[in-house]
Structure formats: C-alpha cells, structure tokens
Design a protein around this motif. Structure first.
Motif, PDB file in Angstrom:
ATOM      1  N   PHE A   5       0.828  -1.205   0.000  1.00  0.00           N
ATOM      2  CA  PHE A   5       0.000   0.000   0.000  1.00  0.00           C
ATOM      3  C   PHE A   5       0.862   1.254   0.000  1.00  0.00           C
ATOM      4  O   PHE A   5       0.622   2.179  -0.759  1.00  0.00           O
ATOM      5  N   PHE A   6       1.875   1.283   0.857  1.00  0.00           N
ATOM      6  CA  PHE A   6       2.721   2.471   0.939  1.00  0.00           C
ATOM      7  C   PHE A   6       3.416   2.718  -0.383  1.00  0.00           C
ATOM      8  O   PHE A   6       3.541   3.842  -0.836  1.00  0.00           O
ATOM      9  N   PHE A   7       3.876   1.648  -1.030  1.00  0.00           N
ATOM     10  CA  PHE A   7       4.568   1.816  -2.310  1.00  0.00           C
ATOM     11  C   PHE A   7       3.614   2.340  -3.374  1.00  0.00           C
ATOM     12  O   PHE A   7       3.949   3.240  -4.141  1.00  0.00           O
ATOM     13  N   LEU A 172       7.429   6.780   6.955  1.00  0.00           N
ATOM     14  CA  LEU A 172       6.284   6.236   7.680  1.00  0.00           C
ATOM     15  C   LEU A 172       6.515   6.452   9.169  1.00  0.00           C
ATOM     16  O   LEU A 172       7.450   5.899   9.755  1.00  0.00           O
ATOM     17  N   HIS A 173       5.685   7.285   9.779  1.00  0.00           N
ATOM     18  CA  HIS A 173       5.792   7.586  11.206  1.00  0.00           C
ATOM     19  C   HIS A 173       4.799   6.724  11.981  1.00  0.00           C
ATOM     20  O   HIS A 173       3.612   6.679  11.652  1.00  0.00           O
ATOM     21  N   ARG A 179      10.136   4.957   9.663  1.00  0.00           N
ATOM     22  CA  ARG A 179      10.817   4.168   8.639  1.00  0.00           C
ATOM     23  C   ARG A 179      10.965   5.018   7.385  1.00  0.00           C
ATOM     24  O   ARG A 179       9.983   5.589   6.896  1.00  0.00           O
ATOM     25  N   VAL A 180      12.180   5.094   6.865  1.00  0.00           N
ATOM     26  CA  VAL A 180      12.487   5.965   5.745  1.00  0.00           C
ATOM     27  C   VAL A 180      12.911   5.150   4.532  1.00  0.00           C
ATOM     28  O   VAL A 180      13.702   4.208   4.664  1.00  0.00           O
ATOM     29  N   SER A 181      12.394   5.516   3.361  1.00  0.00           N
ATOM     30  CA  SER A 181      12.820   4.923   2.094  1.00  0.00           C
ATOM     31  C   SER A 181      13.128   6.040   1.104  1.00  0.00           C
ATOM     32  O   SER A 181      12.531   7.119   1.176  1.00  0.00           O
ATOM     33  N   GLN A 182      14.059   5.791   0.183  1.00  0.00           N
ATOM     34  CA  GLN A 182      14.320   6.687  -0.929  1.00  0.00           C
ATOM     35  C   GLN A 182      13.785   6.039  -2.193  1.00  0.00           C
ATOM     36  O   GLN A 182      14.149   4.900  -2.511  1.00  0.00           O
ATOM     37  N   VAL A 183      12.921   6.743  -2.913  1.00  0.00           N
ATOM     38  CA  VAL A 183      12.250   6.176  -4.078  1.00  0.00           C
ATOM     39  C   VAL A 183      12.463   7.081  -5.285  1.00  0.00           C
ATOM     40  O   VAL A 183      12.288   8.292  -5.193  1.00  0.00           O
ATOM     41  N   ASN A 217      18.414   2.244  -0.580  1.00  0.00           N
ATOM     42  CA  ASN A 217      18.604   2.254   0.865  1.00  0.00           C
ATOM     43  C   ASN A 217      18.280   3.622   1.447  1.00  0.00           C
ATOM     44  O   ASN A 217      18.486   4.654   0.808  1.00  0.00           O
ATOM     45  N   GLN A 218      17.798   3.622   2.681  1.00  0.00           N
ATOM     46  CA  GLN A 218      17.467   4.881   3.323  1.00  0.00           C
ATOM     47  C   GLN A 218      18.733   5.639   3.683  1.00  0.00           C
ATOM     48  O   GLN A 218      19.803   5.041   3.859  1.00  0.00           O
TER      49      GLN A 218
END
Length: 243
Positions: A5-7, A172-173, A179-183, A217-218
């Motif tokens: 869902f987040f993606f 995502l808090h 949680r951190v992602s780089q997209v 990677n974050q």
C-alpha cells in the motif's frame, strides 16, 4: 500488504502531484533526433544506479503540466510483472492555479487513489501549505505517511510526449519508530488513441503512461547505489464524462 500500500500510495503522489520542474532551465526542449537524458535512463531499466545529477526543487516549485492534461481523467494503473494483481481504478484531476498554470489537484488525486486500494488504513491526506513538495497522509493506528521531494527533472520531447523523473523520501511515522525509504520514479506520458495505439484522433485521445520505480537504501545506511527493489507499471488516462 501494508508495504505494498505504501509503495502504491507513493506512486500516485509521484505521478499526479509532484512530478515537476525545479527551475525553468530544467525543461528541455528537444526533438526526436536529439538524445533525451531521461529516455536513455528509461532504456537501461532495470539496470539503474542511484541518481546523482537530479536537481533539488525550490520550496515553491510545482509542476506545470502540458495543456493536454487539463480536466478530470479516469485512470487505470497496473503492475506489469504481477499477473495476479488486479488493476487499480481511480480518478485524477488537473486544474489551473491562481497564476493560470495547469497543476495537479494533489489532495483529490491522492485520496482517490488511496481509497481505491482499500488497504493500509488510509484516513485522509493534507498538502503542506508552505510547499507543493510535501504531503502528509493520516493512517489508522496513530500512523502517518510523509512524502518529500528531494530531486526532480523533466523533459518535453514534443507536443505528445512528456517525461519526468523524481527522487523523494517516503517516511512512515508510527508511535514506535519512523521508517524511511528513498524512491525514484520515472514516468513517460504519451498521447495515444482510444485503443492505446499511436493513431490519435484529433477530436480526442487517451494518455498512456509507463512508470519505472526503484527503491534505494534509506539515508544513513551503508550507501549502495543499486536499488533494493524495482517495479514497472502501465497507466491509462481516459477523459471522464463528468469533466
């Protein structure tokens, strides 16, 4: 399920909200015979590396869409490699701002997409009033998803093709941690006929899109330039009858 869902929520944030130029000079007017930097990046998919030359947007920078995006569209979004995943049907709206420029109605578009997925506990979405490069989605269980654009480029190939590339943080808090992602998302939009071919009727057309996404990677982790996940999707925008 939540991770998917987040993606996918990030997909709609990118496609119909923040995909835009940082400065006027980033808009490249090129013809079919001149190499396109973003088109060349598309061709090497999925052999990508972390983008190092993408430009950071200014605080107030927002996307000015080509005129042919104007109005309300019924959108079909489908992951190309997942045969078991049903397409997502949602709506996207493009409106004129106070300066007369065509922009995405970002809250409308994000909410339409998120509610169509029916997963992830989505409650509401809010733009940052100080910048078009930041948006917050409120989720159940005292969670919220923050997206922040940290780089973008675009190319206008001609009057029928529009390519964008963006790099952003997905944060995502939760009450326990963040949680951190780089997209990175590269999307090519193209006018197409009603049967998704190149035979465009002057009285109307659809917009066909190819979207290429890579998760890296974050920040703060050991830097590896290769993506840890890649996804390719197809989009079709059909003009809504209630426009």
């Amino acid at each position: 399920m939540r991770q998917k869902f987040f993606f996918f929520l990030i997909s709609i944030l990118i496609i119909f909200t923040y995909t835009g130029p940082a400065l006027a000079e980033t808009i490249l007017e090129i013809n079919n015979f001149q190499p396109s930097k973003l088109y060349e990046r598309k061709l090497i998919w999925p052999d990508w590396r972390f983008p190092s030359s993408i430009k950071r947007p200014g605080l107030k920078d927002d996307l000015i869409y080509p005129y042919w995006f104007e109005g309300v569209w019924d959108v079909t979004s489908e992951i190309e490699s997942d045969q078991n995943k049903e397409p997502i049907f949602h709506s996207a709206k493009f409106i004129h701002n106070a300066s007369g420029n065509l922009i995405a109605d970002r809250e409308y578009n994000t909410q339409s997409y998120a509610l169509s997925t029916k997963t992830g506990g989505f409650l509401s979405v809010k733009n940052d009033p100080k910048s078009p490069n930041r948006q917050f989605a409120k989720l159940t269980e005292d969670r919220y998803l923050e997206t922040k654009i940290i780089g973008r480029l675009q190319e206008k190939i001609d009057n029928n093709i529009f390519i964008t590339d963006e790099l952003f943080l997905q944060i995502l808090h939760t009450p326990e941690l963040s949680r951190v992602s780089q997209v990175e998302t590269l999307t090519e939009f193209k006018k197409c006929g009603y049967n998704q071919n190149n035979d465009i009727n002057l009285s109307g057309f659809n917009i066909c899109g190819e979207q290429f996404q890579a998760i890296y990677n974050q920040p703060g982790q050991e830097f590896i330039s290769l993506p840890i996940k890649t996804v390719k999707s197809k989009l079709i925008l059909r003009k809504a009858n209630y426009d």
